[in-house]
Design an enzyme around this catalytic site. Structure first.
Site, PDB file in Angstrom:
ATOM      1  CB  CYS A  25       2.908  -0.207  -6.559  1.00 45.14           C
ATOM      2  SG  CYS A  25       2.983  -1.828  -6.950  1.00 45.14           S
TER       3      CYS A  25
ATOM      4  CD  GLU B 291       4.760  -3.959  -3.957  1.00 46.28           C
ATOM      5  OE1 GLU B 291       4.781  -2.845  -4.201  1.00 46.28           O
ATOM      6  OE2 GLU B 291       3.638  -4.726  -4.227  1.00 46.28           O
TER       7      GLU B 291
ATOM      8  N   GLY C  88       2.742   2.079   5.352  1.00 44.97           N
ATOM      9  CA  GLY C  88       3.906   1.010   5.490  1.00 44.97           C
ATOM     10  C   GLY C  88       5.047   1.694   6.741  1.00 44.97           C
TER      11      GLY C  88
ATOM     12  N   GLY D 124       0.943  -1.128  -0.063  1.00 50.86           N
ATOM     13  CA  GLY D 124       0.106   0.025   0.069  1.00 50.86           C
ATOM     14  C   GLY D 124       0.706   1.391   0.295  1.00 50.86           C
ATOM     15  CB  SER D 125       0.114   4.647   0.848  1.00 46.13           C
ATOM     16  OG  SER D 125      -0.343   4.484   2.161  1.00 46.13           O
TER      17      SER D 125
HETATM   18  C1  UN1 Z   1       1.277  -3.605  -7.579  1.00 45.04           C
HETATM   19  O1  UN1 Z   1       0.893  -2.576  -8.410  1.00 45.04           O
HETATM   20  O2  UN1 Z   1       1.079  -3.536  -6.383  1.00 45.04           O
HETATM   21  O3  UN1 Z   1       4.357  -5.708 -12.038  1.00 45.04           O
HETATM   22  C2  UN1 Z   1       1.395  -4.917  -8.125  1.00 45.04           C
HETATM   23  C3  UN1 Z   1       3.190  -5.387 -12.085  1.00 45.04           C
HETATM   24  C4  UN1 Z   1       2.214  -6.294 -11.842  1.00 45.04           C
HETATM   25  C5  UN1 Z   1       1.921  -6.337 -10.197  1.00 45.04           C
HETATM   26  C6  UN1 Z   1       1.796  -4.657  -9.729  1.00 45.04           C
HETATM   27  N1  UN1 Z   1       2.634  -7.817 -11.986  1.00 45.04           N
HETATM   28  O4  UN1 Z   1       2.764  -4.501 -12.718  1.00 45.04           O
END
Ligand code: UN1
Length: 517
Positions: free
Chosen positions: A303, A269, A252, A247-248
């Site tokens: 992300c 993450e 985190g 998440g953000s």
């Molecule tokens: C995410 O956005 O938390 O690499 C995961 C990617 C995807 C996973 C993203 N396989 O864009």
């Protein structure tokens, strides 16, 4: 029963996933218990309430932890390849239910149906990986300095793994954690995002059926629902040795501090601020595909989404025009309609953040190249459909330094050597994903070298998003440092034990110490 949608197709999807019963008509109401605060899942696709679930109370959480702790005693002693067999069966269910689950992901979260299917495919892939891994949880053997001694290491499961996941990958990120944790012998308690509780329930139902079929305790897979206050029950709980949170960065930092205060482990993450460097030796067509998918895919809510394009000044106008042209062809609308490229953002708050970013970038001196805006009228009633926008900006702008979870792309120039672009690329607080578009071997290698990208992911001639599960996934700096999914990420779900065995009749001490009695 809570308020429901009258969408018959979605009701069918929920039935296929056994979230509601066969004879529920077209009503999709759902409550997991009779008391407690309700969390209503609202689809950003059409703004309708899909169904409500109840927030887990502290008393219910206590029961969940006890059920999980009991289940761990059974699960940990089952041979790892047998646990792998259960994960294989879970995977078969995912293959069978790929379409309805992909559809629910798309409807509840708003990503395109293709991406919803892709997300379930990531689950399938990690389960395949985990099944193989269940026979490869290897430790090393070392040479002892003492005669007649054997030294080796082995990995044992940790216990209860807490998983806090985000709305943008509502099911895949859970599976990266659970599939590995399960083969490692751990049991899992999952708190999905309160914005996407139904996909959580769908996954939990699938897992529960598989465990029940194998006469295994239900506590191997547990689900709790609610906002951060429910997450906190886990982060503070000493019975949860590992908390994996996605998440953000703000979230985190909270998780890290709370888990760290009790010396627990956290796997984080968090946010990214991902850039593609476009050098004079890049392939224009590949650059456009990689950059546009990276920036507008999942409506800019990965992300790994591409937030910045760092383009060499000699090709700046050419690349800029090609990307602006490509944006002209984007179709924005209902993500379940496969003709559309871009669906809605998750909710009205996300729309506000998007608008705020576009206002701020102009205030800081940026120039809008592709105008944004919120779409209105037929098909856009939810108020969550926004136009992917592009602005020319400078790396030091406050808004550019910040991760905005929306389809806003910043273009900037570099001059001279690739090192200047790398400096800009690294010049943010986040360190998740990065990419370079070049056919020049020397540039590519410099980008990958020790003085190159500082991110957890560094790609050549690929965009920043769309990582495969086989590699370790995660990043540095404010991204949190955790690694999930492939490679040896499994080790974080286990505790390492070093064992030394003496098969002589003497007891020599290490380091040659003499201690004669
Ligand atoms: C995410 O956005 O938390 O690499 C995961 C990617 C995807 C996973 C993203 N396989 O864009």
């Amino acid at each position: 029963m809570a308020q429901t949608t009258d969408n018959a197709a979605i009701a069918e999807t929920l039935k296929a996933l056994e979230i509601i019963s066969e004879n529920a008509g077209t009503s999709t109401g759902l409550q997991t218990s009779n008391s407690g605060t309700l969390i209503t899942s609202v689809s950003p696709v059409d703004g309708k309430d899909i169904a409500s679930v109840t927030q887990t109370t502290p008393e219910e959480y206590e029961q969940v932890v006890q059920t999980a702790a009991e289940a761990f005693k059974v699960w940990r002693v089952m041979p790892a390849p047998q646990r792998g067999e259960v994960v294989r069966q879970f995977n078969e269910e995912l293959r069978r239910l790929k379409e309805p689950l992909g559809k629910l992901v798309s409807y509840e979260m708003g990503k395109s149906y293709q991406e919803g299917l892709g997300e379930v495919q990531e689950m399938i892939d990690i389960c395949d990986f985990a099944v193989g891994l269940s026979r490869q949880l290897h430790g090393l053997t070392m040479h002892s300095e003492r005669p007649g001694h054997r030294m080796y290491e082995q990995y044992h499961p940790l216990g209860i793994v807490g998983i806090i996941s985000a709305f943008n990958f509502p099911v895949a990120v859970w599976s990266w954690n659970t599939a590995l944790a399960w083969v490692c012998g751990d049991v899992c308690i999952w708190k999905p995002s309160e914005k996407t509780p139904l996909t959580g329930i769908a996954c939990q139902k699938i897992a529960a059926r598989v465990f029940a079929k194998n006469n295994l305790p239900e506590g191997i897979s547990c689900l709790i629902n609610g906002d951060y206050t429910v997450g906190e029950l886990m982060t503070k709980d000493e019975r949860v040795p590992l908390v994996s949170a996605t998440g953000s960065t703000r979230m985190g930092k909270q998780v890290a501090q709370t888990v760290g205060a009790r010396l627990g482990k956290s796997l984080l993450e968090l946010g990214g601020n991902n850039a593609i460097i476009v050098t004079p030796d890049s392939d224009l067509k590949m650059t456009v595909i990689g950059a546009v998918f990276g920036a507008v895919g999942t409506a800019g809510q990965r992300c790994t989404s591409t937030r910045r394009l760092i383009i060499h000044e000699s090709i700046y106008d050419k690349v800029k025009n090609a990307i602006v042209d490509a944006y002209g062809q984007l179709r924005i609308g209902n993500p379940l309609d496969e003709n559309n490229h871009v669906g809605p953002v998750i909710d009205k708050d996300a729309v506000k953040n998007y608008q705020n970013a576009l206002t701020k970038v102009v205030e800081e001196g940026g120039k809008i190249l592709v105008e944004g805006g919120v779409l209105e009228g037929e098909g856009y009633e939810s108020g969550c459909y926004v136009k992917p926008a592009i602005a020319e900006a400078e790396n030091h702008y406050e808004i550019v330094q910040h991760e905005t979870f929306a389809p806003v792309l910043y273009l900037m120039k570099y001059s001279g050597e690739v090192e200047n672009a790398i400096e800009l690329q690294n010049g943010v607080r986040q360190g998740l994903s990065s990419a370079i578009m070049t056919n020049n071997l020397r540039e590519a290698e410099r980008f990958l070298s020790v003085a190159g990208s500082d991110c957890g992911i560094a790609n050549v001639n690929i965009g920043t998003s769309g990582a495969e599960i086989g590699g370790a996934f995660g990043g540095e700096k404010e991204t949190g440092g955790g690694r999930e999914s492939g490679s040896d990420a499994w080790k974080v779900y286990m505790r390492r034990q070093t064992n030394t065995i003496n098969y002589t009749t003497e007891l020599p001490l290490a380091q040659g110490i003499k201690f004669d009695l």
